[in-house]
Design an enzyme around this catalytic site. Structure first.
Site, PDB file in Angstrom:
ATOM      1  N   SER A  50      13.205  56.959 124.974  1.00  0.00           N
ATOM      2  CA  SER A  50      14.357  56.656 125.819  1.00  0.00           C
ATOM      3  C   SER A  50      14.111  55.290 126.437  1.00  0.00           C
ATOM      4  CB  SER A  50      14.526  57.720 126.900  1.00  0.00           C
ATOM      5  OG  SER A  50      15.781  57.554 127.523  1.00  0.00           O
ATOM      6  N   GLU A  51      15.107  54.388 126.368  1.00  0.00           N
ATOM      7  CA  GLU A  51      14.846  52.981 126.680  1.00  0.00           C
ATOM      8  C   GLU A  51      14.527  52.726 128.149  1.00  0.00           C
ATOM      9  OE1 GLU A  51      17.816  53.891 125.171  1.00  0.00           O
ATOM     10  OE2 GLU A  51      19.513  52.929 126.186  1.00  0.00           O
ATOM     11  N   ASN A  52      14.749  53.716 129.024  1.00  0.00           N
ATOM     12  CA  ASN A  52      14.374  53.505 130.419  1.00  0.00           C
ATOM     13  C   ASN A  52      12.869  53.671 130.637  1.00  0.00           C
ATOM     14  OD1 ASN A  52      14.955  56.306 129.858  1.00  0.00           O
ATOM     15  ND2 ASN A  52      14.679  56.689 132.032  1.00  0.00           N
TER      16      ASN A  52
END
Lengths: 218, 233
Positions: free
Chosen positions: A46-48
């Site tokens: 997940s890019e966060n």
């Protein structure tokens, strides 16, 4: 019969292979995690800033500091890791993520994609979508074949502001699986009970139908 | 040890002025510098530019500065959760520079690391690349993006010490780590300010050299934006 969102996710899950790091976008792509075979090893990014995402937490066990890119509370799997945003996009831009699955408003026959802005109407921003589509070699778009007004989302040319150019290689919709190459949508599979004619009628862009088109197995 | 500790948020924000550019860490409401944001509202600094991945929600995070009409310009990647933001943007009161998320992170990291600019493939062929220099490397097109320039970076960490060393928790690290040392002054607020020597040097995420001021934060709400759970059986 045309597939529902879970049906699309189920079909895309078959594209997820053993040893893959996978980035899932918001919406239908998120559902893909529910249908990946459990006898293969896959890690969701997940890019966060998390690799090795697990399912949603049990009620009462949610942690404000552990969320996904959709800002939902999540859990992590054994072997998971957390990292900063620049490192996260090093994984994406550096092509360390094997498969990117994301939604779209429009896809064009040359692989262009639009999914971040409707001028004058919707201004939410691109989030990580532009980085993802510009870098990933293996991008699958998950979407409905037509919009709410019944108009095709598989076009000759995108009408909305672009997210990326010439980057989409595969589209899975409620009606079909299509490959994009040589400036055309190549029909690979039909949803169960959906005819080639129906798919032709719902596709504005150039559609190549070569020989007998099998039904999807999901 | 060089002491970075200040006593409270008031001291930590000393020198903040109208018209400045601020970086604020966080992803959604996860890991936002809650104490610094409250103080910026209290100080009522105006016409500021905020670099932050998101713009908070209507009544929390950067949404509080928006309600107060303190922000002149926002530089963000995604602003979908905030009605007041959308209203101010569509009416032209608020200037907005939407930036791809990976580019946003790298513009922080470049400023931290002393690079004036970098090439990225993100946004090539889109309106994000309009007016920017582009270049071919090995047959693929890239866009030149400059590093950010900011006056203050406000970040939030889980633990820290008076030397300015920081440790983050979970996905609250996000942009916080990349913004440290990316502005003229980095202000870190922490949930737990521990005695120097307590943090294991092997486990420090951000060395104190990137932090100018650190303080013990208080009253963290840590609001969850999308509480999502599953039921047992």
């Amino acid at each position: 019969m045309a597939l529902d969102k879970n049906g699309i996710a189920k079909r895309i899950a078959k594209e997820v292979k053993n040893g893959y790091y996978v980035n899932l976008g918001i919406g239908i792509p998120t559902l893909v995690a529910n249908f990946v075979r459990d006898d293969i090893e896959v890690e969701f990014q997940s890019e966060n800033g998390v690799l090795g995402m697990g399912p949603f937490p049990f009620d009462g066990e949610e942690d404000a500091d552990i969320i996904n890119a959709g800002k939902q509370t999540i859990t992590t799997m054994p072997g998971a890791s957390f990292f900063d945003s620049a490192t996260s996009f090093s994984m994406i831009r550096g092509k360390h993520v094997h498969l990117t699955i994301l939604g779209a408003m429009e896809v064009a026959e040359n692989g262009d994609i639009a999914n971040w802005k409707i001028p004058g109407k919707m201004v939410k921003g691109m989030g990580g979508a532009m980085d993802l589509v510009a870098s990933a070699d293996n991008i699958i778009v998950a979407m409905m074949h037509t919009n709410k007004r019944g108009e095709s989302k598989l076009l000759k040319k995108c009408s909305l502001p672009l997210t990326g150019v010439g980057c989409v290689t595969k589209v899975v919709t409620n009606l079909a699986v299509l490959e994009i190459k040589e400036n055309a949508f190549h029909l690979l599979e039909r949803a169960p009970g959906v005819s080639v004619e129906e798919i032709k009628n719902a596709t504005e862009g150039t559609l190549i139908v070569n020989g007998e088109i099998p039904e999807m197995k999901i | 040890m060089i002491n970075k500790k200040v006593n409270n948020v008031e001291e930590a924000l000393n020198g903040v002025k109208d018209g400045m550019t601020f970086m604020l860490g966080g992803f959604g409401l996860c890991g936002i510098p809650e104490n610094a944001i409250s103080e910026l509202v209290k100080l009522n600094v105006r016409d500021v530019t905020c670099i932050s991945n998101n713009a908070g929600v209507d009544d929390f995070g950067l949404g509080l500065l928006l309600q107060n009409k303190q922000i002149k310009k926002m530089i963000s990647s995604y602003v979908g959760e905030n009605d007041e933001f959308e209203r101010q943007m569509l009416s032209g009161e608020l200037e907005v520079e939407l930036t791809p998320q990976g580019t946003l992170a790298e513009k922080c990291r470049a400023a931290q690391a002393g690079f004036p600019a970098f090439y990225t493939p993100a946004g090539f062929g889109t309106e994000v690349a309009e007016g920017k220099e582009t270049r071919d490397f090995d047959g693929k097109m890239y866009v030149l993006e400059p590093a950010f320039k900011a006056d203050f970076a406000f970040v939030k960490a889980w633990k820290g010490d008076a030397a300015g060393n920081l440790v983050f928790k979970g996905t609250a690290r996000n942009f916080n780590a990349n913004m440290c040392g990316a502005a003229k002054i980095t202000v870190a607020e922490v949930e737990e300010l521990v005695p120097v020597g307590e943090l294991d040097p092997n486990q420090i995420h951000i060395p104190g050299i990137f932090v100018q001021r650190i303080f013990q934060g208080k009253n963290y709400e840590k609001r969850i934006e999308q509480r999502t759970v599953r039921q047992k059986n």
